[in-house]
Design a protein around this motif. Sequence first.
Motif, PDB file in Angstrom:
ATOM      1  N   LEU A 275      -3.994   1.666 -11.438  1.00  0.00           N
ATOM      2  CA  LEU A 275      -2.728   1.460 -12.134  1.00  0.00           C
ATOM      3  C   LEU A 275      -1.555   1.472 -11.151  1.00  0.00           C
ATOM      4  O   LEU A 275      -0.626   0.672 -11.279  1.00  0.00           O
ATOM      5  CB  LEU A 275      -2.533   2.541 -13.192  1.00  0.00           C
ATOM      6  N   ALA A 276      -1.622   2.370 -10.162  1.00  0.00           N
ATOM      7  CA  ALA A 276      -0.558   2.444  -9.162  1.00  0.00           C
ATOM      8  C   ALA A 276      -0.450   1.139  -8.393  1.00  0.00           C
ATOM      9  O   ALA A 276       0.657   0.639  -8.128  1.00  0.00           O
ATOM     10  CB  ALA A 276      -0.831   3.604  -8.200  1.00  0.00           C
ATOM     11  N   HIS A 277      -1.603   0.550  -8.053  1.00  0.00           N
ATOM     12  CA  HIS A 277      -1.600  -0.722  -7.328  1.00  0.00           C
ATOM     13  C   HIS A 277      -1.030  -1.840  -8.204  1.00  0.00           C
ATOM     14  O   HIS A 277      -0.252  -2.679  -7.721  1.00  0.00           O
ATOM     15  CB  HIS A 277      -3.029  -1.074  -6.890  1.00  0.00           C
ATOM     16  N   GLU A 278      -1.375  -1.831  -9.484  1.00  0.00           N
ATOM     17  CA  GLU A 278      -0.888  -2.862 -10.391  1.00  0.00           C
ATOM     18  C   GLU A 278       0.629  -2.748 -10.594  1.00  0.00           C
ATOM     19  O   GLU A 278       1.346  -3.763 -10.595  1.00  0.00           O
ATOM     20  CB  GLU A 278      -1.605  -2.748 -11.735  1.00  0.00           C
ATOM     21  N   VAL A 279       1.092  -1.514 -10.744  1.00  0.00           N
ATOM     22  CA  VAL A 279       2.531  -1.298 -10.909  1.00  0.00           C
ATOM     23  C   VAL A 279       3.284  -1.729  -9.655  1.00  0.00           C
ATOM     24  O   VAL A 279       4.311  -2.420  -9.724  1.00  0.00           O
ATOM     25  CB  VAL A 279       2.828   0.189 -11.206  1.00  0.00           C
TER      26      VAL A 279
ATOM     27  N   LYS B 126       0.826  -1.203   0.000  1.00  0.00           N
ATOM     28  CA  LYS B 126       0.000   0.000   0.000  1.00  0.00           C
ATOM     29  C   LYS B 126       0.866   1.261   0.000  1.00  0.00           C
ATOM     30  O   LYS B 126       0.536   2.256  -0.656  1.00  0.00           O
ATOM     31  CB  LYS B 126      -0.929  -0.007   1.226  1.00  0.00           C
ATOM     32  N   GLU B 127       1.950   1.201   0.734  1.00  0.00           N
ATOM     33  CA  GLU B 127       2.854   2.349   0.799  1.00  0.00           C
ATOM     34  C   GLU B 127       3.470   2.646  -0.567  1.00  0.00           C
ATOM     35  O   GLU B 127       3.551   3.808  -0.993  1.00  0.00           O
ATOM     36  CB  GLU B 127       3.953   2.058   1.825  1.00  0.00           C
ATOM     37  N   LEU B 128       3.862   1.593  -1.269  1.00  0.00           N
ATOM     38  CA  LEU B 128       4.438   1.767  -2.601  1.00  0.00           C
ATOM     39  C   LEU B 128       3.380   2.263  -3.586  1.00  0.00           C
ATOM     40  O   LEU B 128       3.659   3.117  -4.442  1.00  0.00           O
ATOM     41  CB  LEU B 128       5.036   0.437  -3.082  1.00  0.00           C
ATOM     42  N   SER B 129       2.179   1.745  -3.459  1.00  0.00           N
ATOM     43  CA  SER B 129       1.079   2.192  -4.324  1.00  0.00           C
ATOM     44  C   SER B 129       0.810   3.680  -4.117  1.00  0.00           C
ATOM     45  O   SER B 129       0.578   4.427  -5.083  1.00  0.00           O
ATOM     46  CB  SER B 129      -0.188   1.388  -4.028  1.00  0.00           C
ATOM     47  N   GLN B 130       0.829   4.111  -2.857  1.00  0.00           N
ATOM     48  CA  GLN B 130       0.570   5.511  -2.548  1.00  0.00           C
ATOM     49  C   GLN B 130       1.641   6.419  -3.146  1.00  0.00           C
ATOM     50  O   GLN B 130       1.346   7.538  -3.587  1.00  0.00           O
ATOM     51  CB  GLN B 130       0.513   5.704  -1.026  1.00  0.00           C
ATOM     52  N   ILE B 131       2.858   5.933  -3.188  1.00  0.00           N
ATOM     53  CA  ILE B 131       3.948   6.712  -3.790  1.00  0.00           C
ATOM     54  C   ILE B 131       3.667   6.966  -5.265  1.00  0.00           C
ATOM     55  O   ILE B 131       3.829   8.080  -5.768  1.00  0.00           O
ATOM     56  CB  ILE B 131       5.294   5.980  -3.619  1.00  0.00           C
ATOM     57  N   TYR B 132       3.206   5.932  -5.957  1.00  0.00           N
ATOM     58  CA  TYR B 132       2.920   6.074  -7.381  1.00  0.00           C
ATOM     59  C   TYR B 132       1.675   6.919  -7.628  1.00  0.00           C
ATOM     60  O   TYR B 132       1.578   7.608  -8.648  1.00  0.00           O
ATOM     61  CB  TYR B 132       2.770   4.695  -8.020  1.00  0.00           C
TER      62      TYR B 132
ATOM     63  N   THR C  10       6.787  -5.402  -6.934  1.00  0.00           N
ATOM     64  CA  THR C  10       7.013  -6.168  -5.710  1.00  0.00           C
ATOM     65  C   THR C  10       7.262  -7.627  -6.031  1.00  0.00           C
ATOM     66  O   THR C  10       8.122  -8.283  -5.419  1.00  0.00           O
ATOM     67  CB  THR C  10       5.808  -6.030  -4.766  1.00  0.00           C
ATOM     68  N   THR C  11       6.520  -8.153  -6.990  1.00  0.00           N
ATOM     69  CA  THR C  11       6.715  -9.547  -7.399  1.00  0.00           C
ATOM     70  C   THR C  11       8.096  -9.739  -8.022  1.00  0.00           C
ATOM     71  O   THR C  11       8.757 -10.765  -7.791  1.00  0.00           O
ATOM     72  CB  THR C  11       5.630  -9.962  -8.406  1.00  0.00           C
TER      73      THR C  11
END
Length: 233
Positions: free
Chosen positions: A114-118, A99-105, A123-124
Amino acid sequence: MSYSIHHEKHYIQRTGWLRAAVLGANDGIISVTSLIIGMAASGASSQTLLITCVAGLISGASSMATGEYISVKSQVDIEKADLHMEAHELKHNPEHELKELSQIYIMRGLKPELAHEVALQLTTHDALQAHARDEIGIHENTTANPLQAAGSSALAFSLGALFPMFSILVSPERYVAMTVMIVGVLSLAILGGLSSYFSGTSLVKGSLRVTLWGIIAMTFSAWIGSLFNLQPI
């Protein structure tokens, strides 16, 4: 579908060695030249000036190498500590980190989906690398090597200090101070131009910036040295 990869060499990739090299050469020219000019203004002989120059070269190069190594090594240690902390969080709180990485995007302009998918795909692929780059700001292109920085700084300082040493060797004793200053100013102008060239900035501005501060340092040193000159005029 296949894509051709276009590789570009960016100036930021030179940061690791360019900063240490420019700082070392600049310090070598300015500090040793100013030292010699100050000593000359006090009435010291050419032999004394040469010995002073050699001492300044050795002590300055050693100091620059030590300081640069400690500085860069401290930076590396901090980066390693941050990576260790991030690895711990990824292991124990993976969802929160996602979630933290998604929020950055999202903050960078991507839509939430799209941010969550990226974030999920990165992460994978390599979660720690993604967080190191986008959350902490650690990137392999800008990571400095302590030994490389120390060596570049010491070598550059030594090369810079050779200019005033050469000036002393070739100049008549009565013109030593003037010769050292002229060579120092010219070498600073060349150094400023070279550093600007490698960093992709204006050659004129780079030369003027370095040369101006060098002249100020040399003039101040000459004034201080003259205060100790008790020889009759």
